[in-house]
Design a protein around this motif. Structure first.
Motif, PDB file in Angstrom:
ATOM      1  N   LEU A  20      73.864 -11.707  17.840  1.00  0.00           N
ATOM      2  CA  LEU A  20      75.125 -11.925  17.403  1.00  0.00           C
ATOM      3  C   LEU A  20      75.160 -12.486  15.961  1.00  0.00           C
ATOM      4  O   LEU A  20      76.209 -12.094  15.228  1.00  0.00           O
ATOM      5  N   VAL A  21      74.162 -13.152  15.472  1.00  0.00           N
ATOM      6  CA  VAL A  21      74.218 -13.550  13.989  1.00  0.00           C
ATOM      7  C   VAL A  21      74.071 -12.424  12.975  1.00  0.00           C
ATOM      8  O   VAL A  21      74.817 -12.117  12.022  1.00  0.00           O
ATOM      9  N   GLN A  22      73.186 -11.370  13.636  1.00  0.00           N
ATOM     10  CA  GLN A  22      73.119 -10.106  12.937  1.00  0.00           C
ATOM     11  C   GLN A  22      74.523  -9.586  12.599  1.00  0.00           C
ATOM     12  O   GLN A  22      74.570  -8.947  11.715  1.00  0.00           O
ATOM     13  N   GLU A  23      75.020  -9.330  13.822  1.00  0.00           N
ATOM     14  CA  GLU A  23      76.461  -8.734  13.632  1.00  0.00           C
ATOM     15  C   GLU A  23      77.391  -9.668  12.782  1.00  0.00           C
ATOM     16  O   GLU A  23      78.136  -8.773  11.849  1.00  0.00           O
ATOM     17  N   PHE A  24      77.430 -10.915  12.801  1.00  0.00           N
ATOM     18  CA  PHE A  24      78.314 -11.742  11.953  1.00  0.00           C
ATOM     19  C   PHE A  24      77.921 -11.397  10.566  1.00  0.00           C
ATOM     20  O   PHE A  24      78.985 -11.157   9.676  1.00  0.00           O
ATOM     21  N   LEU A  25      76.682 -11.562  10.294  1.00  0.00           N
ATOM     22  CA  LEU A  25      76.450 -11.238   8.828  1.00  0.00           C
ATOM     23  C   LEU A  25      76.803  -9.850   8.413  1.00  0.00           C
ATOM     24  O   LEU A  25      76.904  -9.883   7.132  1.00  0.00           O
ATOM     25  N   SER A  26      76.423  -8.874   9.222  1.00  0.00           N
ATOM     26  CA  SER A  26      76.485  -7.450   8.776  1.00  0.00           C
ATOM     27  C   SER A  26      77.937  -7.131   8.511  1.00  0.00           C
ATOM     28  O   SER A  26      78.152  -6.141   7.813  1.00  0.00           O
ATOM     29  N   SER A  27      78.746  -7.848   9.067  1.00  0.00           N
ATOM     30  CA  SER A  27      80.389  -7.419   8.822  1.00  0.00           C
ATOM     31  C   SER A  27      80.811  -7.909   7.282  1.00  0.00           C
ATOM     32  O   SER A  27      81.888  -7.460   7.051  1.00  0.00           O
ATOM     33  N   HIS A  28      80.028  -8.648   6.866  1.00  0.00           N
ATOM     34  CA  HIS A  28      80.288  -9.018   5.333  1.00  0.00           C
ATOM     35  C   HIS A  28      79.701  -8.030   4.372  1.00  0.00           C
ATOM     36  O   HIS A  28      78.481  -7.650   4.529  1.00  0.00           O
ATOM     37  N   ASP A  29      80.584  -7.137   3.661  1.00  0.00           N
ATOM     38  CA  ASP A  29      80.018  -6.061   2.622  1.00  0.00           C
ATOM     39  C   ASP A  29      78.744  -6.632   1.653  1.00  0.00           C
ATOM     40  O   ASP A  29      78.187  -5.864   0.943  1.00  0.00           O
ATOM     41  N   LYS A  30      78.774  -8.094   1.514  1.00  0.00           N
ATOM     42  CA  LYS A  30      77.767  -8.589   0.480  1.00  0.00           C
ATOM     43  C   LYS A  30      76.556  -8.941   1.230  1.00  0.00           C
ATOM     44  O   LYS A  30      75.780  -9.531   0.535  1.00  0.00           O
ATOM     45  N   ILE A  31      76.476  -8.683   2.474  1.00  0.00           N
ATOM     46  CA  ILE A  31      75.163  -9.116   3.078  1.00  0.00           C
ATOM     47  C   ILE A  31      74.767  -8.102   3.870  1.00  0.00           C
ATOM     48  O   ILE A  31      75.381  -7.349   4.539  1.00  0.00           O
ATOM     49  N   ALA A  32      73.400  -7.890   3.682  1.00  0.00           N
ATOM     50  CA  ALA A  32      72.603  -6.691   4.827  1.00  0.00           C
ATOM     51  C   ALA A  32      71.599  -7.492   5.290  1.00  0.00           C
ATOM     52  O   ALA A  32      70.610  -8.222   4.522  1.00  0.00           O
ATOM     53  N   VAL A  33      71.403  -7.458   6.823  1.00  0.00           N
ATOM     54  CA  VAL A  33      70.317  -7.892   7.691  1.00  0.00           C
ATOM     55  C   VAL A  33      69.175  -7.010   7.589  1.00  0.00           C
ATOM     56  O   VAL A  33      69.353  -5.938   8.127  1.00  0.00           O
ATOM     57  N   ILE A  34      68.092  -7.339   6.940  1.00  0.00           N
ATOM     58  CA  ILE A  34      66.980  -6.231   6.711  1.00  0.00           C
ATOM     59  C   ILE A  34      66.020  -6.400   7.633  1.00  0.00           C
ATOM     60  O   ILE A  34      65.190  -5.654   7.979  1.00  0.00           O
ATOM     61  N   GLY A  35      66.112  -7.453   8.723  1.00  0.00           N
ATOM     62  CA  GLY A  35      65.063  -7.885   9.938  1.00  0.00           C
ATOM     63  C   GLY A  35      65.406  -8.908  10.791  1.00  0.00           C
ATOM     64  O   GLY A  35      66.129  -9.658  10.361  1.00  0.00           O
ATOM     65  N   THR A  36      64.879  -8.899  11.807  1.00  0.00           N
ATOM     66  CA  THR A  36      64.995 -10.145  12.553  1.00  0.00           C
ATOM     67  C   THR A  36      63.238 -10.700  13.193  1.00  0.00           C
ATOM     68  O   THR A  36      62.491  -9.828  13.030  1.00  0.00           O
ATOM     69  N   ALA A  37      63.267 -11.894  13.458  1.00  0.00           N
ATOM     70  CA  ALA A  37      61.835 -12.376  13.964  1.00  0.00           C
ATOM     71  C   ALA A  37      62.253 -13.485  15.060  1.00  0.00           C
ATOM     72  O   ALA A  37      63.539 -14.121  15.408  1.00  0.00           O
ATOM     73  N   ARG A  38      61.345 -13.495  16.189  1.00  0.00           N
ATOM     74  CA  ARG A  38      61.378 -14.096  17.446  1.00  0.00           C
ATOM     75  C   ARG A  38      61.243 -15.635  17.267  1.00  0.00           C
ATOM     76  O   ARG A  38      61.414 -16.353  18.183  1.00  0.00           O
ATOM     77  N   ASN A  39      60.265 -15.766  16.419  1.00  0.00           N
ATOM     78  CA  ASN A  39      59.434 -17.265  16.162  1.00  0.00           C
ATOM     79  C   ASN A  39      59.111 -17.366  14.864  1.00  0.00           C
ATOM     80  O   ASN A  39      59.172 -16.708  13.831  1.00  0.00           O
ATOM     81  N   GLY A  40      58.473 -18.653  14.499  1.00  0.00           N
ATOM     82  CA  GLY A  40      58.182 -19.451  13.210  1.00  0.00           C
ATOM     83  C   GLY A  40      56.851 -18.185  12.798  1.00  0.00           C
ATOM     84  O   GLY A  40      57.035 -17.750  11.534  1.00  0.00           O
ATOM     85  N   GLU A  41      55.888 -17.965  13.589  1.00  0.00           N
ATOM     86  CA  GLU A  41      55.106 -17.010  13.153  1.00  0.00           C
ATOM     87  C   GLU A  41      55.277 -15.601  12.657  1.00  0.00           C
ATOM     88  O   GLU A  41      54.861 -14.897  11.933  1.00  0.00           O
ATOM     89  N   ASP A  42      56.336 -15.135  13.580  1.00  0.00           N
ATOM     90  CA  ASP A  42      56.863 -13.958  13.268  1.00  0.00           C
ATOM     91  C   ASP A  42      57.773 -13.857  11.988  1.00  0.00           C
ATOM     92  O   ASP A  42      57.635 -12.890  11.498  1.00  0.00           O
ATOM     93  N   ALA A  43      58.411 -14.852  11.762  1.00  0.00           N
ATOM     94  CA  ALA A  43      59.296 -15.138  10.433  1.00  0.00           C
ATOM     95  C   ALA A  43      58.298 -15.049   9.372  1.00  0.00           C
ATOM     96  O   ALA A  43      58.757 -14.249   8.225  1.00  0.00           O
ATOM     97  N   ILE A  44      57.327 -15.959   9.521  1.00  0.00           N
ATOM     98  CA  ILE A  44      56.238 -15.771   8.247  1.00  0.00           C
ATOM     99  C   ILE A  44      55.769 -14.591   7.840  1.00  0.00           C
ATOM    100  O   ILE A  44      55.927 -13.979   6.642  1.00  0.00           O
ATOM    101  N   ALA A  45      55.552 -13.598   8.975  1.00  0.00           N
ATOM    102  CA  ALA A  45      55.105 -12.253   8.504  1.00  0.00           C
ATOM    103  C   ALA A  45      55.979 -11.392   8.142  1.00  0.00           C
ATOM    104  O   ALA A  45      55.717 -10.569   7.202  1.00  0.00           O
ATOM    105  N   LYS A  46      57.319 -11.550   8.750  1.00  0.00           N
ATOM    106  CA  LYS A  46      58.421 -10.640   8.147  1.00  0.00           C
ATOM    107  C   LYS A  46      58.722 -11.005   6.795  1.00  0.00           C
ATOM    108  O   LYS A  46      59.138 -10.024   6.003  1.00  0.00           O
ATOM    109  N   ILE A  47      58.617 -12.238   6.596  1.00  0.00           N
ATOM    110  CA  ILE A  47      58.969 -12.414   5.239  1.00  0.00           C
ATOM    111  C   ILE A  47      58.181 -11.976   3.954  1.00  0.00           C
ATOM    112  O   ILE A  47      58.293 -11.445   3.058  1.00  0.00           O
TER     113      ILE A  47
END
Length: 359
Positions: A20-47
């Motif tokens: 849902l968050v990805q769809e909302f943000l991607s609807s704006h032409d100045k925002i690109a969602v380049i990835g998602t993460a499932r928890n804090g550890e996953d987030a740190i690795a994806k960053i």
């Protein structure tokens, strides 16, 4: 990737919420969602891998919570993070804690961890992500006591029609802030003395349910008595009153006493509470010395009200300097009026308030 597009990483343990968050943000032409993460550890690795410009992160997640991840990210690889929090008391407290840890802003989920009505905050989500992309993550400058010199704005102040000095029965301190405000308020209020010769009324752009937690937190950190404003509060010296989320505050005069009333009048420029509304209310007070303080925040709230404040008598106005603002929007708009008296780094605002209140 199109130039100027904000690259976002979406972090949430719920696959539904991530989508849902990805769809909302991607609807704006100045925002690109380049990835998602499932928890804090996953987030740190994806960053580390994706190097996003902004991260949206849920507070409550398994394995590693959003708060734990936030602390790690801000110590290792600081970048703008917008937290998503529930509207429970615990959620409000965690959101404020996230601000302390370095999050730029937060968004209140409408209905708990998995919000089926998240569409209600779609525009707010987009707005805050774009704001976060231009936020400054610099730490506030620490000014040596020997360097407590303010930059006096050299613009001509409007002249009063009556040259005789007016009698002032009271002093009133009015503070407004938005993005980055909770940390800024903590810095300023924690340095004000308990014997401050004036009451303080605060407008912080924040949703319902969060201003009470903010007031409680500031009360614990300050020598002042800090509370969320209530209908009929009589203003007392050495006390601070935080405008409740979704309510404007009026300041009323009864002889030698000032009191507060709350209003559900329409938002001004999208804000309720609004600093413009509070300033306009205060402009009607007679024989009151007014000290206006405008700190970090996106937009221009406060600038129109500042003009109103100065129509009948001069007001001492302090604006936070660009160097210490998370977002230099509201102070910049205040400067554009030509009515700012002092520009102060965050660490020196309390000192200037005390000087003006005692003078």
């Amino acid at each position: 990737m199109t130039k100027g597009v904000v690259k976002v990483l979406v972090v949430d343990d719920s696959a539904f919420m991530r989508k849902l968050v990805q769809e909302f943000l991607s609807s704006h032409d100045k925002i690109a969602v380049i990835g998602t993460a499932r928890n804090g550890e996953d987030a740190i690795a994806k960053i580390r891998l994706l190097k996003p410009d902004v991260v949206t992160m849920d507070v409550e997640m398994p394995i590693m919570s959003g708060l734990e991840a936030l602390k790690s990210i801000m110590s290792e690889n600081p970048l703008p993070i917008v937290m998503l929090s529930s509207t429970t008391k615990e959620g409000a407290e965690n959101a404020l804690l996230a601000m302390d840890y370095g999050a730029v802003d937060f968004i209140a989920k409408p209905s708990g961890t998995i919000s089926l009505d998240l569409h209600l905050i779609k525009e707010e989500l987009i707005h805050k992500v774009l704001n976060a992309s231009i936020a400054s993550l610099k730490k506030p400058h620490t000014i040596s006591p020997s360097l407590k010199v303010s930059k006096l704005i050299s613009k001509k102040r409007p002249e009063l029609t009556d040259s005789k000095p007016e009698r002032r029965d009271h002093t009133l301190i009015l503070i407004g802030t938005s993005t980055g405000g909770p940390r800024a308020l903590q810095t300023v209020l924690s340095r004000l003395p308990h014997h401050l010769n004036a009451p303080v009324v605060i407008v912080q752009h924040m949703p319902p349910g969060f201003t009470k937690s903010l007031a409680h937190r500031l009360d614990q950190l300050s020598q002042l008595n800090v509370k969320e404003a209530e209908e009929g509060d009589v203003l007392e010296k050495g006390h601070a009153y935080v405008a409740p989320g979704d309510y404007h505050v009026n300041i009323n005069q009864h002889g030698n006493h000032l009191s507060l009333s709350l209003s559900k009048e329409p938002p001004l420029s999208g804000h309720r509470p609004s600093l413009d509304f509070m300033f306009e209310s205060a402009s009607k007070l007679k024989n009151i010395k007014k000290i206006a303080v405008i700190m970090t925040g996106m937009g221009s709230d406060g600038s129109k009200g500042l003009v109103q404040l100065n129509q009948k008598e001069l007001v001492e106005t302090i604006a936070e300097s660009k160097d210490t603002c998370v977002v230099y929007g509201m102070p910049k708009a205040a400067h554009a009026t030509g009515l700012v008296t002092y520009t102060e780094p965050l660490d020196e605002i309390a000192n200037r308030i005390v000087i003006l209140a005692e003078g």
